[in-house]
Motif scaffolding. Structure first.
Motif, PDB file in Angstrom:
ATOM      1  N   GLY A  90      -0.758   1.780  26.357  1.00 34.98           N
ATOM      2  CA  GLY A  90      -1.088   0.935  27.493  1.00 34.98           C
ATOM      3  C   GLY A  90      -0.073  -0.194  27.632  1.00 34.98           C
ATOM      4  N   ALA A  91      -0.572  -1.422  27.735  1.00 36.69           N
ATOM      5  CA  ALA A  91       0.297  -2.589  27.920  1.00 36.69           C
ATOM      6  C   ALA A  91       0.746  -3.203  26.596  1.00 36.69           C
ATOM      7  CB  ALA A  91      -0.431  -3.644  28.754  1.00 36.69           C
ATOM      8  N   VAL A  92       0.317  -2.622  25.488  1.00 36.03           N
ATOM      9  CA  VAL A  92       0.659  -3.166  24.165  1.00 36.03           C
ATOM     10  C   VAL A  92       1.843  -2.391  23.589  1.00 36.03           C
ATOM     11  CG1 VAL A  92      -0.157  -3.641  21.829  1.00 36.03           C
ATOM     12  CG2 VAL A  92      -1.717  -3.861  23.770  1.00 36.03           C
ATOM     13  N   GLU A  93       2.878  -3.131  23.202  1.00 36.85           N
ATOM     14  CA  GLU A  93       4.081  -2.520  22.651  1.00 36.85           C
ATOM     15  C   GLU A  93       4.378  -3.120  21.284  1.00 36.85           C
ATOM     16  OE1 GLU A  93       8.072  -1.548  24.833  1.00 36.85           O
ATOM     17  OE2 GLU A  93       8.283  -3.545  23.920  1.00 36.85           O
ATOM     18  N   VAL A  94       4.666  -2.254  20.321  1.00 38.07           N
ATOM     19  CA  VAL A  94       4.991  -2.705  18.966  1.00 38.07           C
ATOM     20  C   VAL A  94       6.429  -2.327  18.657  1.00 38.07           C
ATOM     21  CG1 VAL A  94       4.380  -2.617  16.517  1.00 38.07           C
ATOM     22  CG2 VAL A  94       2.582  -2.360  18.258  1.00 38.07           C
ATOM     23  N   SER A  95       7.238  -3.324  18.359  1.00 32.10           N
ATOM     24  CA  SER A  95       8.607  -3.084  17.899  1.00 32.10           C
ATOM     25  C   SER A  95       8.575  -2.987  16.386  1.00 32.10           C
ATOM     26  CB  SER A  95       9.523  -4.223  18.343  1.00 32.10           C
ATOM     27  OG  SER A  95       9.588  -4.293  19.755  1.00 32.10           O
ATOM     28  N   SER A 130       1.289 -16.971  28.303  1.00 36.87           N
ATOM     29  CA  SER A 130       2.353 -15.977  28.203  1.00 36.87           C
ATOM     30  C   SER A 130       1.983 -14.987  27.107  1.00 36.87           C
ATOM     31  CB  SER A 130       3.696 -16.638  27.893  1.00 36.87           C
ATOM     32  OG  SER A 130       3.622 -17.390  26.700  1.00 36.87           O
ATOM     33  N   GLY A 131       2.580 -13.836  27.152  1.00 35.36           N
ATOM     34  CA  GLY A 131       2.184 -12.773  26.233  1.00 35.36           C
ATOM     35  C   GLY A 131       2.418 -13.122  24.776  1.00 35.36           C
ATOM     36  N   ALA A 159       0.012 -11.365  28.914  1.00 36.58           N
ATOM     37  CA  ALA A 159      -0.681 -12.633  29.106  1.00 36.58           C
ATOM     38  C   ALA A 159      -2.116 -12.368  29.561  1.00 36.58           C
ATOM     39  CB  ALA A 159       0.065 -13.477  30.135  1.00 36.58           C
ATOM     40  N   GLY A 160      -2.991 -13.311  29.263  1.00 33.80           N
ATOM     41  CA  GLY A 160      -4.391 -13.172  29.645  1.00 33.80           C
ATOM     42  C   GLY A 160      -5.317 -13.456  28.483  1.00 33.80           C
ATOM     43  N   ASP A 168       1.089 -17.763  11.051  1.00 39.27           N
ATOM     44  CA  ASP A 168      -0.098 -17.333  11.803  1.00 39.27           C
ATOM     45  C   ASP A 168       0.027 -17.712  13.278  1.00 39.27           C
ATOM     46  OD1 ASP A 168      -0.282 -20.049  11.492  1.00 39.27           O
ATOM     47  OD2 ASP A 168      -2.362 -20.051  10.778  1.00 39.27           O
ATOM     48  N   GLN A 169       1.257 -17.701  13.778  1.00 43.66           N
ATOM     49  CA  GLN A 169       1.496 -18.004  15.191  1.00 43.66           C
ATOM     50  C   GLN A 169       0.682 -17.074  16.075  1.00 43.66           C
ATOM     51  OE1 GLN A 169       5.484 -17.280  16.578  1.00 43.66           O
ATOM     52  NE2 GLN A 169       5.312 -18.719  18.274  1.00 43.66           N
ATOM     53  N   PHE A 170       0.026 -17.648  17.063  1.00 41.87           N
ATOM     54  CA  PHE A 170      -0.804 -16.971  18.059  1.00 41.87           C
ATOM     55  C   PHE A 170      -2.180 -16.563  17.537  1.00 41.87           C
ATOM     56  CE2 PHE A 170       3.588 -15.877  19.526  1.00 41.87           C
ATOM     57  CZ  PHE A 170       3.591 -16.680  20.656  1.00 41.87           C
TER      58      PHE A 170
END
Length: 299
Positions: free
Chosen positions: A77-82, A200-201, A99-100, A164-166
């Protein structure tokens, strides 16, 4: 050592088996490994998943291949993992969300209980005060720590992060939890437990690594990390003998000066050599006596 056959290991755009020495990371329509093996044994009871994210099949795309590393992206979906996997099995993941509002987000790592009898949680500070090692409890919870390993005497699996950012937690003391559920021991990384709207995302960054990272030398359990070089009184007992001593800094009267050593150092080293024990002196120049004759060389 290097990533083994990355071209042949990564097949279609949904699944992959990526191998490094002694371990395999398997992806099967998943954002994160659906299975991890170490020394030929499965570590996961079921695939790693994100609780709070709708189930969806993930795609996989290789973005870079080098002799010692492979980069690839997984997306659902809208989730991407690098993802960045290095030759030693270190898998660094950066999961980007749109974002959201995120109401809940938990990284759930279900391990086979027989592969998770021991644990070690650590904030990676110099002192050991922040560490919690021992037998894996039936239930455990803790505040954010930089790494948490679960395993047994042969192999294991580690989660780690730089910050633990975000993260957004209702209870910071429940950042990390462990729960035994019969044949499964679940490690939960609670990223968001209190709803939050992100302008923001957010990007949640962490690493995963199966252990051991390399073949263990014969007698490795007899190695010591010590400030002294006392020898083992039972050198012929293979279960208790010290095979090698990594002797940290106190072999020098100036803490870590490489040009000075204690008068008794040679006798200590000779005594250990007599018992077949290697002595490896080393220095750490973050601590150097200001009276050391070579101190000016480091300013």
């Amino acid at each position: 050592s290097e990533v083994q056959n990355p071209k042949s290991a990564i097949g279609n755009q949904q699944s992959a088996i990526i191998s490094v020495w002694g371990r395999r990371y398997v992806y099967d329509n998943s954002l994160f490994p659906s299975q991890v093996t170490s020394l030929g044994k499965d570590l996961l009871a079921s695939p790693i998943r994100l609780v709070g994210l709708a189930d969806a099949k993930a795609s996989l795309k290789t973005t870079s291949q080098k002799p010692a590393a492979v980069d690839f992206k997984t997306q659902a979906g809208a989730v991407e993992v690098s993802n960045h996997l290095e030759f030693d099995g270190m898998l660094w993941c950066e999961a980007k969300f749109p974002a959201g509002e995120i109401k809940q987000l938990v990284l759930e790592i279900p391990l086979r209980s027989e592969a998770a009898t021991l644990f070690h949680a650590s904030n990676a500070e110099w002192a050991v005060a922040g560490s919690e090692p021992g037998a894996t409890p039936a239930q455990w919870n803790g505040s954010w720590k930089q790494c948490l390993w679960l395993g047994n005497e042969e192999a294991g699996f580690c989660w780690f992060a730089e910050s633990d950012q975000f993260w957004n937690l209702a209870d910071p003391k429940q950042a990390l939890t462990i729960e035994k559920r019969g044949a499964t021991t679940v490690l939960r990384i609670n990223l968001v437990t209190e709803p939050k709207t992100y302008a923001s995302g957010p990007v949640f960054r962490f690493g995963l690594q199966a252990t051991p990272m390399r073949p263990q030398p014969k007698g490795w359990r007899g190695w010591q990390f010590a400030t002294g070089a006392g020898y083992n009184p039972e050198p012929n007992n293979p279960e208790k003998v010290t095979h090698a001593i990594s002797w940290w800094m106190f072999w020098s009267p100036y803490i870590a000066s490489p040009f000075n050593s204690l008068p008794e150092m040679k006798a200590l080293v000779d005594r250990n050599h007599k018992h077949g024990i290697k002595v490896i002196p080393y220095e750490a120049l973050q601590v150097l006596n200001d009276k050391a004759p070579d101190v000016e060389d480091y300013k």
